[in-house]
Design an enzyme around this catalytic site. Sequence first.
Site, PDB file in Angstrom:
ATOM      1  N   TYR A  51       0.154  -8.894  -1.543  1.00  0.00           N
ATOM      2  CA  TYR A  51      -0.558  -7.627  -1.705  1.00  0.00           C
ATOM      3  C   TYR A  51      -2.059  -7.836  -1.953  1.00  0.00           C
ATOM      4  O   TYR A  51      -2.717  -6.957  -2.522  1.00  0.00           O
ATOM      5  CB  TYR A  51       0.061  -6.805  -2.835  1.00  0.00           C
ATOM      6  CG  TYR A  51       1.380  -6.159  -2.456  1.00  0.00           C
ATOM      7  CD1 TYR A  51       1.417  -5.087  -1.558  1.00  0.00           C
ATOM      8  CD2 TYR A  51       2.585  -6.590  -2.994  1.00  0.00           C
ATOM      9  CE1 TYR A  51       2.608  -4.479  -1.197  1.00  0.00           C
ATOM     10  CE2 TYR A  51       3.789  -5.983  -2.648  1.00  0.00           C
ATOM     11  CZ  TYR A  51       3.796  -4.921  -1.750  1.00  0.00           C
ATOM     12  OH  TYR A  51       4.974  -4.319  -1.399  1.00  0.00           O
ATOM     13  N   PHE A  59      -3.789   0.044  -9.407  1.00  0.00           N
ATOM     14  CA  PHE A  59      -2.347  -0.160  -9.582  1.00  0.00           C
ATOM     15  C   PHE A  59      -1.899  -1.591  -9.286  1.00  0.00           C
ATOM     16  O   PHE A  59      -0.710  -1.901  -9.348  1.00  0.00           O
ATOM     17  CB  PHE A  59      -1.554   0.824  -8.711  1.00  0.00           C
ATOM     18  CG  PHE A  59      -1.863   0.745  -7.226  1.00  0.00           C
ATOM     19  CD1 PHE A  59      -1.272  -0.228  -6.423  1.00  0.00           C
ATOM     20  CD2 PHE A  59      -2.732   1.652  -6.633  1.00  0.00           C
ATOM     21  CE1 PHE A  59      -1.544  -0.303  -5.072  1.00  0.00           C
ATOM     22  CE2 PHE A  59      -3.018   1.577  -5.267  1.00  0.00           C
ATOM     23  CZ  PHE A  59      -2.412   0.600  -4.492  1.00  0.00           C
ATOM     24  N   ARG A  87       7.625   2.965  10.031  1.00  0.00           N
ATOM     25  CA  ARG A  87       6.802   3.744   9.087  1.00  0.00           C
ATOM     26  C   ARG A  87       7.265   5.209   9.068  1.00  0.00           C
ATOM     27  O   ARG A  87       7.301   5.837   8.004  1.00  0.00           O
ATOM     28  CB  ARG A  87       5.319   3.661   9.457  1.00  0.00           C
ATOM     29  CG  ARG A  87       4.672   2.294   9.258  1.00  0.00           C
ATOM     30  CD  ARG A  87       4.596   1.827   7.821  1.00  0.00           C
ATOM     31  NE  ARG A  87       3.897   2.722   6.944  1.00  0.00           N
ATOM     32  CZ  ARG A  87       3.294   2.344   5.802  1.00  0.00           C
ATOM     33  NH1 ARG A  87       3.316   1.064   5.415  1.00  0.00           N
ATOM     34  NH2 ARG A  87       2.701   3.223   5.052  1.00  0.00           N
ATOM     35  N   THR A  93       4.116   7.063   1.311  1.00  0.00           N
ATOM     36  CA  THR A  93       4.115   6.156   0.159  1.00  0.00           C
ATOM     37  C   THR A  93       4.655   6.843  -1.091  1.00  0.00           C
ATOM     38  O   THR A  93       5.452   6.263  -1.836  1.00  0.00           O
ATOM     39  CB  THR A  93       2.669   5.665  -0.113  1.00  0.00           C
ATOM     40  OG1 THR A  93       2.142   5.108   1.093  1.00  0.00           O
ATOM     41  CG2 THR A  93       2.639   4.633  -1.224  1.00  0.00           C
ATOM     42  N   ARG A 104      12.322   6.840   1.853  1.00  0.00           N
ATOM     43  CA  ARG A 104      11.689   7.048   0.538  1.00  0.00           C
ATOM     44  C   ARG A 104      12.094   8.390  -0.064  1.00  0.00           C
ATOM     45  O   ARG A 104      12.301   8.493  -1.269  1.00  0.00           O
ATOM     46  CB  ARG A 104      10.174   6.895   0.659  1.00  0.00           C
ATOM     47  CG  ARG A 104       9.775   5.404   0.734  1.00  0.00           C
ATOM     48  CD  ARG A 104       8.334   5.213   1.104  1.00  0.00           C
ATOM     49  NE  ARG A 104       7.887   3.843   0.868  1.00  0.00           N
ATOM     50  CZ  ARG A 104       6.744   3.361   1.357  1.00  0.00           C
ATOM     51  NH1 ARG A 104       5.947   4.118   2.087  1.00  0.00           N
ATOM     52  NH2 ARG A 104       6.403   2.108   1.102  1.00  0.00           N
ATOM     53  N   ASN A 114       8.951   2.637  -4.817  1.00  0.00           N
ATOM     54  CA  ASN A 114       9.234   3.485  -3.662  1.00  0.00           C
ATOM     55  C   ASN A 114      10.178   2.855  -2.637  1.00  0.00           C
ATOM     56  O   ASN A 114      10.070   3.099  -1.448  1.00  0.00           O
ATOM     57  CB  ASN A 114       7.927   3.955  -3.025  1.00  0.00           C
ATOM     58  CG  ASN A 114       7.044   2.815  -2.584  1.00  0.00           C
ATOM     59  OD1 ASN A 114       7.424   1.662  -2.706  1.00  0.00           O
ATOM     60  ND2 ASN A 114       5.875   3.138  -2.047  1.00  0.00           N
TER      61      ASN A 114
HETATM   62  P1  IDP Z   1       2.665   1.624   1.725  1.00  0.00           P
HETATM   63  O1  IDP Z   1       3.724   0.773   1.014  1.00  0.00           O
HETATM   64  O2  IDP Z   1       3.181   3.011   2.044  1.00  0.00           O
HETATM   65  O3  IDP Z   1       2.066   0.926   2.902  1.00  0.00           O
HETATM   66  P2  IDP Z   1       0.208   0.998   0.301  1.00  0.00           P
HETATM   67  O4  IDP Z   1      -0.939   1.921   0.148  1.00  0.00           O
HETATM   68  O5  IDP Z   1       0.078  -0.170   1.226  1.00  0.00           O
HETATM   69  O6  IDP Z   1       1.488   1.869   0.659  1.00  0.00           O
HETATM   70  O7  IDP Z   1       0.538   0.455  -1.165  1.00  0.00           O
HETATM   71  C1  IDP Z   1       1.388  -0.661  -1.360  1.00  0.00           C
HETATM   72  C2  IDP Z   1       2.335  -0.359  -2.495  1.00  0.00           C
HETATM   73  O8  IDP Z   1       1.583  -0.211  -3.708  1.00  0.00           O
HETATM   74  C3  IDP Z   1       3.100   0.970  -2.354  1.00  0.00           C
HETATM   75  O9  IDP Z   1       4.225   0.883  -1.539  1.00  0.00           O
HETATM   76  C4  IDP Z   1       3.455   1.248  -3.795  1.00  0.00           C
HETATM   77  O10 IDP Z   1       4.551   0.438  -4.236  1.00  0.00           O
HETATM   78  C5  IDP Z   1       2.191   0.793  -4.520  1.00  0.00           C
HETATM   79  N1  IDP Z   1       1.231   1.906  -4.675  1.00  0.00           N
HETATM   80  C6  IDP Z   1       0.443   2.443  -3.716  1.00  0.00           C
HETATM   81  N2  IDP Z   1      -0.322   3.440  -4.198  1.00  0.00           N
HETATM   82  C7  IDP Z   1      -0.019   3.530  -5.507  1.00  0.00           C
HETATM   83  C8  IDP Z   1      -0.494   4.365  -6.567  1.00  0.00           C
HETATM   84  O11 IDP Z   1      -1.347   5.248  -6.396  1.00  0.00           O
HETATM   85  N3  IDP Z   1       0.084   4.161  -7.803  1.00  0.00           N
HETATM   86  C9  IDP Z   1       1.019   3.196  -8.027  1.00  0.00           C
HETATM   87  N4  IDP Z   1       1.487   2.378  -7.068  1.00  0.00           N
HETATM   88  C10 IDP Z   1       0.985   2.544  -5.815  1.00  0.00           C
HETATM   89 MG    MG Z   2       0.932  -0.809   3.005  1.00  0.00          MG
END
Ligand code: IDP
Ligand code: MG
Length: 139
Positions: A51, A59, A87, A93, A104, A114
């Site tokens: 990540y 976060f 997706r 998300t 989800r 998620n």
């Molecule tokens: P995605 O998994 O839908 O691609 P990303 O923006 O790539 O979303 O974020 C990676 C992971 O980080 C998310 O799946 C989630 O577990 C966590 N995450 C993303 N945004 C937030 C947030 O605003 N608060 C807490 N965790 C978050």
């Molecule tokens: Mg992502």
Amino acid sequence: MTNNRTFTMLKPDSIEKGNIGPILEKITASGFRIVAMKLTQLTIPDAQAFYAVHKDRPFFEDLVHYMTSGPIVAAILEKDNAVEDFRTLIGATNPAEAAEGTIRKMFAESISQNAVHGSDSEENASIESAFHFSAREMF
Ligand code: IDP
Ligand code: MG
């Protein structure tokens, strides 16, 4: 890796809640073939590297803690238009914003916990698959 493969992880909350079977059923019923799969657990350095693109986000620390909190299932999936279709199948998300019938919406509890990961591009699908699987496991 061509445009017919993507990479997924069933995240620790899915394993904890006993949702491996139902989520894999939903994935295969949606036309994805499982090319490679393993039950494993990320170390903190693994999660930080996986990540890394989010390292400056507020976060990030919670995300690394959560993703290392228990086992995950890592898998490579194959289907025409795999990245985009997966997706769509997983949904937004934030599960509160995910469409009805998405993974989800059905299985996630919060924006952080998620249920599943899905690669966001072909290039990342390839990088993420190679992070978890050796070349001979990706036949
Ligand atoms: P995605 O998994 O839908 O691609 P990303 O923006 O790539 O979303 O974020 C990676 C992971 O980080 C998310 O799946 C989630 O577990 C966590 N995450 C993303 N945004 C937030 C947030 O605003 N608060 C807490 N965790 C978050
Ligand atoms: Mg992502």
